[in-house]
Design a protein around this motif. Sequence first.
Motif, PDB file in Angstrom:
ATOM      1  N   PHE A 105       0.836  -1.206   0.000  1.00  0.00           N
ATOM      2  CA  PHE A 105       0.000   0.000   0.000  1.00  0.00           C
ATOM      3  C   PHE A 105       0.869   1.252   0.000  1.00  0.00           C
ATOM      4  O   PHE A 105       0.645   2.179  -0.790  1.00  0.00           O
ATOM      5  CB  PHE A 105      -0.926  -0.002   1.217  1.00  0.00           C
ATOM      6  N   PHE A 106       1.866   1.298   0.876  1.00  0.00           N
ATOM      7  CA  PHE A 106       2.736   2.475   0.933  1.00  0.00           C
ATOM      8  C   PHE A 106       3.521   2.635  -0.361  1.00  0.00           C
ATOM      9  O   PHE A 106       3.713   3.755  -0.847  1.00  0.00           O
ATOM     10  CB  PHE A 106       3.675   2.371   2.137  1.00  0.00           C
ATOM     11  N   ALA A 107       3.989   1.522  -0.916  1.00  0.00           N
ATOM     12  CA  ALA A 107       4.725   1.592  -2.181  1.00  0.00           C
ATOM     13  C   ALA A 107       3.827   2.094  -3.302  1.00  0.00           C
ATOM     14  O   ALA A 107       4.246   2.908  -4.140  1.00  0.00           O
ATOM     15  CB  ALA A 107       5.296   0.222  -2.533  1.00  0.00           C
ATOM     16  N   LEU A 108       2.582   1.619  -3.329  1.00  0.00           N
ATOM     17  CA  LEU A 108       1.648   2.052  -4.373  1.00  0.00           C
ATOM     18  C   LEU A 108       1.292   3.526  -4.218  1.00  0.00           C
ATOM     19  O   LEU A 108       1.167   4.239  -5.216  1.00  0.00           O
ATOM     20  CB  LEU A 108       0.382   1.189  -4.321  1.00  0.00           C
ATOM     21  N   VAL A 109       1.132   3.976  -2.981  1.00  0.00           N
ATOM     22  CA  VAL A 109       0.847   5.405  -2.744  1.00  0.00           C
ATOM     23  C   VAL A 109       1.986   6.270  -3.274  1.00  0.00           C
ATOM     24  O   VAL A 109       1.758   7.294  -3.928  1.00  0.00           O
ATOM     25  CB  VAL A 109       0.622   5.660  -1.234  1.00  0.00           C
ATOM     26  N   ILE A 110       3.225   5.848  -3.000  1.00  0.00           N
ATOM     27  CA  ILE A 110       4.386   6.594  -3.494  1.00  0.00           C
ATOM     28  C   ILE A 110       4.401   6.609  -5.020  1.00  0.00           C
ATOM     29  O   ILE A 110       4.610   7.653  -5.650  1.00  0.00           O
ATOM     30  CB  ILE A 110       5.695   5.980  -2.950  1.00  0.00           C
ATOM     31  N   ALA A 111       4.163   5.438  -5.628  1.00  0.00           N
ATOM     32  CA  ALA A 111       4.202   5.328  -7.090  1.00  0.00           C
ATOM     33  C   ALA A 111       3.122   6.178  -7.744  1.00  0.00           C
ATOM     34  O   ALA A 111       3.380   6.873  -8.735  1.00  0.00           O
ATOM     35  CB  ALA A 111       4.046   3.864  -7.500  1.00  0.00           C
ATOM     36  N   VAL A 112       1.912   6.152  -7.195  1.00  0.00           N
ATOM     37  CA  VAL A 112       0.794   6.916  -7.781  1.00  0.00           C
ATOM     38  C   VAL A 112       0.967   8.405  -7.523  1.00  0.00           C
ATOM     39  O   VAL A 112       0.759   9.229  -8.425  1.00  0.00           O
ATOM     40  CB  VAL A 112      -0.549   6.414  -7.205  1.00  0.00           C
ATOM     41  N   ALA A 113       1.362   8.749  -6.292  1.00  0.00           N
ATOM     42  CA  ALA A 113       1.500  10.162  -5.924  1.00  0.00           C
ATOM     43  C   ALA A 113       2.582  10.854  -6.735  1.00  0.00           C
ATOM     44  O   ALA A 113       2.490  12.078  -6.991  1.00  0.00           O
ATOM     45  CB  ALA A 113       1.802  10.282  -4.434  1.00  0.00           C
ATOM     46  N   LEU A 114       3.589  10.133  -7.154  1.00  0.00           N
ATOM     47  CA  LEU A 114       4.653  10.720  -7.968  1.00  0.00           C
ATOM     48  C   LEU A 114       4.436  10.473  -9.461  1.00  0.00           C
ATOM     49  O   LEU A 114       4.687  11.351 -10.286  1.00  0.00           O
ATOM     50  CB  LEU A 114       6.010  10.141  -7.555  1.00  0.00           C
ATOM     51  N   GLY A 115       3.975   9.279  -9.820  1.00  0.00           N
ATOM     52  CA  GLY A 115       3.884   8.902 -11.230  1.00  0.00           C
ATOM     53  C   GLY A 115       2.859   9.690 -12.021  1.00  0.00           C
ATOM     54  O   GLY A 115       3.154  10.159 -13.136  1.00  0.00           O
ATOM     55  N   ILE A 116       1.643   9.877 -11.473  1.00  0.00           N
ATOM     56  CA  ILE A 116       0.586  10.564 -12.217  1.00  0.00           C
ATOM     57  C   ILE A 116       0.892  12.059 -12.387  1.00  0.00           C
ATOM     58  O   ILE A 116       0.846  12.575 -13.515  1.00  0.00           O
ATOM     59  CB  ILE A 116      -0.783  10.343 -11.555  1.00  0.00           C
ATOM     60  N   PRO A 117       1.221  12.807 -11.313  1.00  0.00           N
ATOM     61  CA  PRO A 117       1.539  14.235 -11.508  1.00  0.00           C
ATOM     62  C   PRO A 117       2.748  14.469 -12.415  1.00  0.00           C
ATOM     63  O   PRO A 117       2.715  15.350 -13.296  1.00  0.00           O
ATOM     64  CB  PRO A 117       1.811  14.739 -10.095  1.00  0.00           C
ATOM     65  N   LEU A 118       3.811  13.687 -12.208  1.00  0.00           N
ATOM     66  CA  LEU A 118       5.003  13.879 -13.034  1.00  0.00           C
ATOM     67  C   LEU A 118       4.739  13.479 -14.481  1.00  0.00           C
ATOM     68  O   LEU A 118       5.241  14.124 -15.414  1.00  0.00           O
ATOM     69  CB  LEU A 118       6.171  13.066 -12.468  1.00  0.00           C
ATOM     70  N   GLY A 119       3.957  12.425 -14.693  1.00  0.00           N
ATOM     71  CA  GLY A 119       3.603  12.031 -16.055  1.00  0.00           C
ATOM     72  C   GLY A 119       2.778  13.099 -16.756  1.00  0.00           C
ATOM     73  O   GLY A 119       2.986  13.379 -17.942  1.00  0.00           O
TER      74      GLY A 119
END
Length: 336
Positions: A105-119
């Motif tokens: 869950f924490f890993a997914l939160v990090i990935a989504v929180a950074l991946g979508i805005p930066l993308g």
Amino acid sequence: MIRFIVRRLLQMVGVVLILSLLVFLWLRSLPGGTVSAMLGERATPERRAALEKALGLDQPIWVQYWEFLKRALTGQFGSSTGVQPGTDAFQVFLTRFPATIELAFFALVIAVALGIPLGYLAARRRGSIFDNLSIVGSLIGIAVPVFFLAFLLKYWFAIKLHWLPVSGRQDPDINATRVTGFFVLDGLLTREYDASWDAIKHLILPSLALATIPFAVIFRITRASVLEVLDEDYVRTAESKGLTNKVIRGRHVLRNALLPVVTTIGLQTGGLLVGAVLTERVFSYAGLGEALAIAFERRDYAVLQVCILMAAVTFVIVNLLVDIAYAVIDPRVRTR
């Protein structure tokens, strides 16, 4: 919507049955087998025959599979012989499952929180230095093995700088109250905030290591999807009508661009479960990944079958939730 969910549930049942059959056949094809693992050095022909009869291994394969299904439905997978000798295998799973879910869950939160805005930002600034650096960073995230990055993070931030804990889920000196098995949540529920904060500190490094590949994939899918949507006629029409950037971004760009991203997030959940095996091993994190690694080493077939089967069921359930979310975002999916 209800018909769509029922149809997906029926498909999920079929997938789980096939997975259970594959797990059943695979475990029985491994060298040594359950009998050798349970008897060890005491394995004589007489004892082997007696134990095989007691376990039903002398029955036809289809009878064994039917009995396996019935035991699986009631959570009876046998006792652990290697991970926690003598402990019920399903209890081993229940004990370690929250740890892996918390980490994922924490890993997914990090990935989504950074991946979508930066993308999204990289797509809006296509061809800029920021876009090029982001693409290079995502390629590095995919190329660097999870276990190698985990060792680097552990060496730099835990061993050299002493900023974060080296291993484990929580400091053993903290006498925390256990409620759900999710250490961060338990601390919040019991108002033991020091226990929650300590659990979070133990999660930072393994979560960062585990999040690198999902982040890179989510970033690239988001960027490609936003670029595709930006070139659509309806976006240009909205711009020509004088709509504000906020309306265009929210109503036309992000809503349509997120469709493939939602599917990608669901698929990456399975990758998190796989990556957890290596990450948990490096950080001695007592989750399913570490249990699977130990079970393979010590031929603990009871723990292997329950962990593999339940991890597969979890992956299927997550994909069902993703399908439902996809149908909510795009109603056209419900008719397919």
